[in-house]
Each structure stands twice: as C-alpha cells, then as structure tokens.
Design a protein around this motif. Sequence first.
Motif, PDB file in Angstrom:
ATOM      1  N   ALA A  82       0.843  -1.208   0.000  1.00  0.00           N
ATOM      2  CA  ALA A  82       0.000   0.000   0.000  1.00  0.00           C
ATOM      3  C   ALA A  82       0.870   1.248   0.000  1.00  0.00           C
ATOM      4  N   PHE A  86       1.234   3.913  -3.219  1.00  0.00           N
ATOM      5  CA  PHE A  86       0.931   5.325  -2.994  1.00  0.00           C
ATOM      6  C   PHE A  86       2.125   6.201  -3.365  1.00  0.00           C
ATOM      7  N   ILE A  90       2.237   9.171  -6.268  1.00  0.00           N
ATOM      8  CA  ILE A  90       2.498  10.594  -6.006  1.00  0.00           C
ATOM      9  C   ILE A  90       3.786  11.058  -6.685  1.00  0.00           C
ATOM     10  N   TRP A 102       1.694  16.431   0.947  1.00  0.00           N
ATOM     11  CA  TRP A 102       0.913  15.191   1.064  1.00  0.00           C
ATOM     12  C   TRP A 102       0.672  14.840   2.524  1.00  0.00           C
ATOM     13  N   GLU A 128      -3.834   3.299   5.534  1.00  0.00           N
ATOM     14  CA  GLU A 128      -3.573   2.294   4.496  1.00  0.00           C
ATOM     15  C   GLU A 128      -4.691   2.288   3.454  1.00  0.00           C
ATOM     16  N   MET A 131      -4.365   5.366   1.269  1.00  0.00           N
ATOM     17  CA  MET A 131      -3.228   5.212   0.360  1.00  0.00           C
ATOM     18  C   MET A 131      -3.580   4.276  -0.802  1.00  0.00           C
ATOM     19  N   GLN A 132      -4.239   3.170  -0.489  1.00  0.00           N
ATOM     20  CA  GLN A 132      -4.645   2.236  -1.546  1.00  0.00           C
ATOM     21  C   GLN A 132      -5.643   2.902  -2.482  1.00  0.00           C
ATOM     22  N   TRP A 133      -6.542   3.684  -1.925  1.00  0.00           N
ATOM     23  CA  TRP A 133      -7.575   4.354  -2.711  1.00  0.00           C
ATOM     24  C   TRP A 133      -6.954   5.363  -3.677  1.00  0.00           C
ATOM     25  N   VAL A 134      -6.022   6.173  -3.172  1.00  0.00           N
ATOM     26  CA  VAL A 134      -5.357   7.151  -4.027  1.00  0.00           C
ATOM     27  C   VAL A 134      -4.589   6.432  -5.136  1.00  0.00           C
ATOM     28  N   ALA A 135      -3.906   5.348  -4.805  1.00  0.00           N
ATOM     29  CA  ALA A 135      -3.136   4.606  -5.809  1.00  0.00           C
ATOM     30  C   ALA A 135      -4.046   3.958  -6.854  1.00  0.00           C
ATOM     31  N   ARG A 138      -7.031   7.564  -8.238  1.00  0.00           N
ATOM     32  CA  ARG A 138      -6.547   8.863  -7.741  1.00  0.00           C
ATOM     33  C   ARG A 138      -7.489  10.023  -7.997  1.00  0.00           C
TER      34      ARG A 138
END
Length: 160
Positions: A82, A86, A90, A102, A128, A131-135, A138
């Motif tokens: 995760a 992320f 970024i 960030w 976590e 972070m997974q959601w943004v990755a 996004r």
Amino acid sequence: MGKSSSTRAKSSVCYNCEAGTMRVTNLRGREFAHLDQPSLVFDEDLKVPVCDTCGDMRLRGAQVTRLSAVLERLRAVRKRQAISGFITVIREQFGDIQRHEWEGILGLSRGYLSRLESGTRTPDTALEIVMQWVARDRSKALRVLGDLGRLPASMRARLR
C-alpha cells in the motif's frame, strides 16, 4: 489386514461443532483475517487438525507461533505494498507536490511518509485504505479529499 492403531491416522470429533471430524489438513492456500487485514492467503505448508464441518483448528505451541508469524509477515507485506503503490503514484503523477504537502493532506506529521517508506513506521488501517484508494483511483480520491478541504489550491485546480 487393516492398519494397526499406531499407524492409522488419529481423528476425533470436533469440540466446537460436535458434528465434524478433526482431520490433519495443510493450511497452504487457506484465507485468514489477521488483525486489520482480511483475506490473507496462507503461503506456507503447515499441517494441523481442522474440522471438516466447521473449519475449527486445533493448534499447539509451535504451530500457533508459526501461524502467527506467517500471518504477521503477510500483513506487513500488504501494508508495504500500500505504501509503495501510494509513493509511486504521487511521484509519477504529482511530482511537483512536495511530500510535506501530502503529509498535510493526509493529516500526518512532517517526515511520516519517509518513515513509512523506510519501514520504521507502519500505517494504521485508515491511512492504508486512503493510500490504496489514491493509488487505485486517484482522481476520485482527490475529488473527495478536495471536497473535504484537504487539498492545496494547486491540486484543486487540477481537478477542474
């Protein structure tokens, strides 16, 4: 002739459901939930008695220690993935946004992303998930963070 009692596999009635039989089973491939991580797939050979009806396991000393160690290793790997996903996003998609920005967006102390990346810290479950959601998605994640007022103006402008 049949097998002697000393060579026959021992089985017993399950104490949990009282309907099944305990049979020695390899845990490789079985999914476990461990702490905050669902669906960790056990990736080592470990043979333990398991009820063929309810799935209850009967573990002893070294088996408990090994099961816990493998699940903790799998949990740590998932958390590192995760963080890595992320950080990659970024860097590649938002290279002009500094890490401290960030950290502000995520409500983290300065330097925390570096500590996560180096492994000296471990993200809690909520971080976590973000972070997974943004990755993974996004643009949607950033829109929600923008709606919450967490994005600096330079990032909000990108979402229009």
